[in-house]
Write an enzyme that holds these catalytic residues in place. Structure first.
Site, mmCIF file in Angstrom:
data_model
loop_
_atom_site.group_PDB
_atom_site.id
_atom_site.type_symbol
_atom_site.label_atom_id
_atom_site.label_comp_id
_atom_site.label_asym_id
_atom_site.label_seq_id
_atom_site.Cartn_x
_atom_site.Cartn_y
_atom_site.Cartn_z
ATOM 1 N N CYS A 15 0.617 -1.542 0.216
ATOM 2 C CA CYS A 15 0.131 -0.071 -0.200
ATOM 3 C C CYS A 15 0.699 1.101 0.308
ATOM 4 O O CYS A 15 2.173 1.446 0.033
ATOM 5 C CB CYS A 15 -1.123 0.105 0.813
ATOM 6 S SG CYS A 15 0.157 0.138 3.047
ATOM 7 N N CYS A 18 3.871 1.339 2.311
ATOM 8 C CA CYS A 18 5.053 0.936 2.144
ATOM 9 C C CYS A 18 5.733 1.511 1.385
ATOM 10 O O CYS A 18 7.362 1.896 1.497
ATOM 11 C CB CYS A 18 4.934 -0.387 0.991
ATOM 12 S SG CYS A 18 3.595 -2.165 2.187
ATOM 13 N N ASP A 435 -1.734 6.912 -30.309
ATOM 14 C CA ASP A 435 -0.873 6.606 -31.914
ATOM 15 C C ASP A 435 -1.689 6.407 -33.262
ATOM 16 O O ASP A 435 -2.628 6.592 -32.443
ATOM 17 C CB ASP A 435 -1.148 4.961 -31.381
ATOM 18 C CG ASP A 435 -0.334 3.612 -32.567
ATOM 19 O OD1 ASP A 435 1.085 4.500 -33.367
ATOM 20 O OD2 ASP A 435 -0.496 3.166 -32.937
ATOM 21 N N ASP A 635 -1.562 0.845 -28.360
ATOM 22 C CA ASP A 635 -2.658 -0.709 -29.051
ATOM 23 C C ASP A 635 -1.347 -1.318 -29.162
ATOM 24 O O ASP A 635 -1.337 -2.895 -29.210
ATOM 25 C CB ASP A 635 -3.030 -1.134 -29.948
ATOM 26 C CG ASP A 635 -3.398 -0.894 -31.529
ATOM 27 O OD1 ASP A 635 -2.090 0.043 -31.718
ATOM 28 O OD2 ASP A 635 -3.083 -2.048 -32.298
ATOM 29 N N ASP A 639 4.110 1.068 -28.653
ATOM 30 C CA ASP A 639 3.277 2.256 -27.410
ATOM 31 C C ASP A 639 3.813 1.352 -26.072
ATOM 32 O O ASP A 639 2.890 2.437 -25.423
ATOM 33 C CB ASP A 639 1.810 1.877 -27.663
ATOM 34 C CG ASP A 639 1.860 2.427 -29.057
ATOM 35 O OD1 ASP A 639 2.146 3.177 -29.833
ATOM 36 O OD2 ASP A 639 0.703 1.701 -30.236
#
Length: 761
Positions: A15, A18, A435, A635, A639
């Site tokens: 979490c 930390c 993109d 995609d 990328d």
């Protein structure tokens, strides 16, 4: 010597406490300039003066806090993650079993025995045993982390939890030995329950991260494990890719993945390099051309000389880019974190002061409102109740519950949330970087235009001739020709004769006529006059299309313009972003002319073309450095580093697994409108998050204040903590049905509007 950098894969983070503990530890380490901690990907990047501190000391600082440093080998690191997950599952099973047994004993005591405050010695000892087993068995790692944190002067959630657990033990021991009227069982039960809750929360966090962060592993698996190495005498042997050295020669057959970065020595072929460029049109490779590991050899056989291995290879460089992007990705300063930074020390101080108050106040003001003498039981009640009610359970649930609520609404609109920060950051995004291929466009070559140059032949005749001539071809662009012919219902036969000219086109005999289909320059070299098509050639190329000429018996009869079709809702999405005050940008590995043609059609002004994967990430960082919140939509593998670097990475669900795993948000299918939908739902989710945090802070504040009176029984404190979570739950999902109906209705209206726009041109 001087400034150096190290990056560690860290195990055991669960979490924001930390991450904050690690930052504090490095802030207090002499010689460390700064440290970036990525909780989502369990990575730490440290910049330090290696004249004053060593890399070994930096690692020791992490180990001292109770965290582990994972193997630098990426595949081994994933195996370690799985091992940690199994260990967490075992801890949860043991702690959960102890909690169930404790709850059963308490229920038996209340229902069967009919006692709440006191019970028999065997019962006390049984629950004590369960408490000790839980705290020093499955919960021992929490204790070790708490001790190590205290040694460095760091107060975090581990310290707070152990304070509550040991306070429960102390209260129980006082009941066993000094104060027989103490609710011994309930004190011990608190130790069991708070420890189990923490084990559960950490296991859940580890489970989510392990399943959601497999991008680098998937990326490395694109490359084959072995290669066909060719010796000087021409013999071939299968060897592990890791054994290859620069200068070695490997043979790659059609349909195989390229195992290494290299240069073609013999052969010609079309190679699908979308892994690097994202572009759907394969590259023609001839001797002297470079090939990239992970790309796919489509047609011919290639002999490739290795030019890069190990960390210098393309896929490994991309994997490193993804990891570096995660470590340096700007984090969100959560509203909860601003308070939690001071929350633990505050709760510990209030608990200690409450206990001291009920020891001192009755003695100082004897006979007053506080009693006539030190009240140990009331002080113990006060301290333990403060620790239990102060444990930030509701605070920890506030943000996730709001995001679950928003995530459900988003899923009904085809938007999937993968990162806890994404919906909170989306409302602040002012730049969306797209993109091109597979994102704004469909990602597959198709026939965009057929032009005829023979008065006796229509574009249908040109298409049918090309389909017949190329029916035997294995070139990837042929699929676009055949698919369009099938769509039009054209009939085409097998050619009478066929010959493929690698990298140029095909020769065929169709109905007794000699037919050529291929690059216009090649047709010209074969004696075909293409001068009448110069204007159309330039026009099609300006549109970013790949052009093939079709000649029959030496005469040019037509041109085929092959390109990547723009998605139906791309222009509408760009317009909606502009209306929301968000500036769109397009970034692509394709050439400038093709990129500009697509951008003009959808309404994007700023375009960056001929961009490599690391350059995409650099552009994202440049925008972030200028003060912008950036979302990246993509995609492909190329990328992935940019998606990981962006404040919010948005992957197209029809894209590669690596892009999806590197992103924070996934759009189901190929609809771009989800980008704007995600922004709108993010605003609503963030509003709910603020409401939840306000409710949680109020509940903890009132609860802690009430606990200081010493009138709150430890069991009732546990019940109150559960009620605080219930309040956050109720707020998170209040109006969910109404909200869902409204979102679905709005989605339907927008889809109808988009359809109308497409129909009306």
């Amino acid at each position: 010597m001087g400034t150096a950098r190290e990056q560690f894969a860290v195990g055991g983070m669960s979490c924001s406490f930390c991450a904050e503990s690690i930052r504090k530890a490095y802030d207090r380490t002499d010689g460390v300039a700064d440290a970036d901690v990525s909780l989502a990907h369990e990575e730490v990047r440290v910049r330090y003066d290696d004249d004053r501190v060593s890399a070994v000391e930096l690692k020791d600082a992490l180990r001292d806090l109770g965290y582990t440093i994972r193997d630098p080998d990426k595949r081994e690191r994933f195996r370690e993650q799985q091992a940690e997950l199994e260990a967490g599952k075992r801890r949860l099973a043991l702690a959960g079993g102890a909690s169930v047994a404790t709850a059963a004993l308490m229920l038996w005591m209340i229902v069967v025995v009919g006692r709440f405050e006191s019970t028999s010695l065997p019962m006390d000892l049984a629950v004590l045993g369960l408490a000790l087993v839980t705290m020093f068995g499955p919960g021992r790692y929490i204790l070790e982390k708490a001790i190590n944190s205290l040694r460095r002067g760091i107060f975090n959630q581990h310290v707070l939890l152990e304070a509550g657990a040991f306070a429960g033990l102390l209260g129980g021991f006082l009941g066993l030995t000094v104060f027989p009227h103490f609710p011994t069982v309930h004190f011990f039960a608190v130790s069991v329950f708070v420890t189990t809750y923490h084990v559960l929360s950490e296991y859940t966090s580890l489970l989510v991260r392990t399943r959601a962060s497999r991008a680098v592993q998937d990326l490395l698996e694109l490359r084959p494990d072995t290669a066909r190495r060719i010796a000087d005498d021409g013999t071939a042997e299968e060897v592990p890719v890791d054994d290859l050295e620069e200068g070695d020669r490997v043979r790659i057959k059609p349909g195989e993945s390229v195992p290494v970065d290299g240069a073609v020595r013999e052969g010609e072929s079309a190679v699908d390099e979308s892994v690097a460029t994202g572009e759907s049109v394969p590259e023609e490779k001839t001797p002297g051309d470079e090939v990239i590991g992970g790309s796919v050899n489509e047609t011919g056989t290639l002999l490739v000389a290795v030019t890069a291995t190990g960390d210098d290879a393309f896929l490994n460089r991309v994997a490193s880019e993804i990891e570096a992007a995660r470590a340096t990705k700007p984090g969100i300063v959560r509203l909860a974190d601003r308070v939690l930074r001071y929350f633990v020390p505050g709760v510990l101080a209030i608990a200690a002061l409450s206990f001291l108050f009920w020891l001192v106040a009755p003695a100082v003001w004897s006979g007053g409102p506080f009693g006539t003498g030190p009240d140990v039981q009331r002080g113990a009640f006060a301290a333990l109740a403060v620790l239990v009610l102060g444990y930030p359970c509701a605070l920890g649930m506030a943000t996730p519950l709001a995001l679950i609520r928003g995530g459900g609404a988003a899923a009904r609109r085809g938007v999937l949330l993968r990162s806890a920060d994404a919906f909170q950051l989306l409302p602040d995004v002012d730049r969306v970087v797209f993109d091109k291929t597979g994102t704004i466009t469909v990602g597959e070559p198709s026939i965009a235009e057929v032009a005829s140059f023979d008065d006796d032949r229509t574009d249908t005749d040109v298409l049918a001739t090309a389909a017949t001539a190329e029916a035997f071809s294995e070139h990837p662009l042929v699929d676009a020709v055949l698919e369009r012919a099938d769509e039009r219902g054209l009939e085409y036969d097998d050619p009478d004769a066929f010959d493929s000219v690698t990298g140029k086109g095909v020769r065929a005999t169709v109905g007794g006529d000699a037919v050529l289909v291929g690059k216009p320059d090649w047709l010209a070299s074969e004696g075909v006059d293409v001068s009448s098509a110069v204007d159309d050639l330039e026009r099609l190329r300006e549109r970013g299309l790949t052009v093939s000429g079709v000649a029959r018996d030496g005469d040019l009869i037509g041109l085929l313009g092959i390109g990547d079709e723009i998605k139906d809702d791309a222009a509408a999405t760009v317009r909606r972003l502009r209306d929301a005050g968000i500036a769109p940008v397009m970034i692509t590995g394709d050439d400038e002319r093709t990129a500009r043609a697509v951008a003009d059609e959808v309404g994007i002004d700023r375009v960056l073309a001929d961009v490599l994967p690391d350059e995409k990430r650099t552009e994202i960082r440049r925008l972030q450095g200028a003060g912008h919140r950036v979302a990246m939509v993509g995609d492909g593998v190329n990328d992935a580093p940019a998606l990981a670097q962006a404040d919010v990475g948005i992957a197209i669900g029809a894209g590669t697994d690596i892009a999806i795993e590197s992103a924070d948000v996934v759009l189901v299918g190929e609809r771009l409108g989800g980008v704007v939908d995600a922004d709108e739902i993010g605003r609503e989710s963030y509003r709910k998050t603020r409401q939840n945090l306000l409710a949680a802070f109020a509940f903890n504040g009132v609860g802690v204040a009430a606990a200081t009176t010493g009138l709150v029984h430890p069991v009732f404190a546990m019940i109150a903590m559960v009620l605080s979570v219930t309040a956050v739950l109720a707020n998170s999902f209040a109006g969910q049905v109404l909200s869902s109906e409204g979102l679905n209705a709005e989605f339907t209206v927008r889809e109808t509007e988009s359809a109308d726009e497409r129909t009306n041109g």
